[in-house]
Design a protein around this motif. Structure first.
Motif, short mmCIF file in Angstrom:
data_model
loop_
_atom_site.label_atom_id
_atom_site.label_comp_id
_atom_site.label_asym_id
_atom_site.label_seq_id
_atom_site.Cartn_x
_atom_site.Cartn_y
_atom_site.Cartn_z
N ILE A 5 38.91 42.82 36.57
CA ILE A 5 38.20 43.63 37.54
C ILE A 5 38.06 42.76 38.80
O ILE A 5 37.65 41.60 38.71
N TYR A 56 31.05 50.04 38.82
CA TYR A 56 31.34 49.91 37.41
C TYR A 56 30.18 49.24 36.70
O TYR A 56 29.23 48.77 37.36
N THR A 61 32.48 48.01 31.06
CA THR A 61 33.75 48.54 31.54
C THR A 61 34.92 47.77 30.95
O THR A 61 35.89 48.36 30.46
N LEU A 65 37.91 49.20 28.49
CA LEU A 65 39.33 49.06 28.80
C LEU A 65 40.06 48.34 27.68
O LEU A 65 41.18 48.73 27.30
N VAL A 83 45.90 45.04 32.84
CA VAL A 83 45.23 46.06 33.64
C VAL A 83 44.38 45.36 34.69
O VAL A 83 43.57 44.49 34.36
N HIS A 85 41.83 46.35 37.93
CA HIS A 85 41.13 47.48 38.54
C HIS A 85 40.21 46.97 39.64
O HIS A 85 39.47 46.02 39.44
N ARG A 86 40.29 47.60 40.75
CA ARG A 86 39.49 47.23 41.91
C ARG A 86 38.16 47.95 41.87
O ARG A 86 38.07 49.11 41.44
N VAL A 97 44.32 50.45 41.09
CA VAL A 97 44.55 50.10 39.70
C VAL A 97 46.02 49.79 39.45
O VAL A 97 46.90 50.39 40.07
N LEU A 120 41.86 55.54 30.75
CA LEU A 120 41.04 54.82 31.73
C LEU A 120 40.35 55.82 32.66
O LEU A 120 39.14 55.74 32.89
N LYS A 121 41.11 56.77 33.18
CA LYS A 121 40.56 57.75 34.12
C LYS A 121 39.50 58.65 33.48
O LYS A 121 38.58 59.09 34.16
N PHE A 126 33.55 54.02 35.36
CA PHE A 126 33.68 53.79 36.80
C PHE A 126 33.06 55.00 37.50
O PHE A 126 33.18 56.13 37.01
#
Length: 150
Positions: A5, A56, A61, A65, A83, A85-86, A97, A120-121, A126
């Motif tokens: 992250i 997040y 989180t 993931l 993975v 993720h921003r 992502v 994830l979505k 998030f």
């Protein structure tokens, strides 16, 4: 499996290359790499968007993931997964992502990559708050396109 992250903008191609060089090295055991890169659009639900703040739940989180990736590892023959993720303030065209999956065969890589991204979505904690062109803000309620996980 690695989950990262980050709060700063990143180059998705450099992230993937650095990860592959560091963790997979000169290994010849993978024959396929499937990559998904998600970027921020300048619109959502027919309305212009100037920026977004992506929040997040630290710790939770990452665990979610990792659980998603572990589930994919049970379903497909995966060699490794990365993975990134921003979070924080994101502008249109910024990368949000990256999901990269290495496997011996393309089918497993494709299927696992899509599964991870869709899960994830729909399940990772998030939260998105958009700043609209009008200056108003709104929380994004729907976080997936309805893809059916198999």
């Amino acid at each position: 499996m690695t989950v990262k992250i980050c709060t700063e903008a990143f180059n998705p191609w450099q992230e993937i290359q650095d990860y592959q060089n560091t963790f997979l090295g000169n290994s010849a055991n993978f024959g396929a790499t499937s990559i998904f890169i998600g970027t921020m659009r300048d619109y959502n639900e027919g309305v212009g968007v100037q920026s977004m703040v992506l929040e997040y739940y630290p710790g939770m989180t990452e665990k979610q993931l990792e659980k998603i990736i572990a589930d994919a590892e049970q379903r497909w023959q995966i060699i490794d997964t990365y993975v990134v993720h921003r979070v924080g303030e994101i502008k249109p065209d910024d990368t949000i992502v990256v999901v990269a999956v290495w496997s011996s065969h393309r089918g497993d890589a494709f299927d696992a990559c899509r599964f991870i991204m869709e899960a994830l979505k729909s399940t990772a904690p998030f939260w998105k708050k958009e700043v609209l062109d009008s200056g108003q803000t709104r929380w994004v309620e729907k976080n997936t396109d309805g893809y059916q996980k198999t």
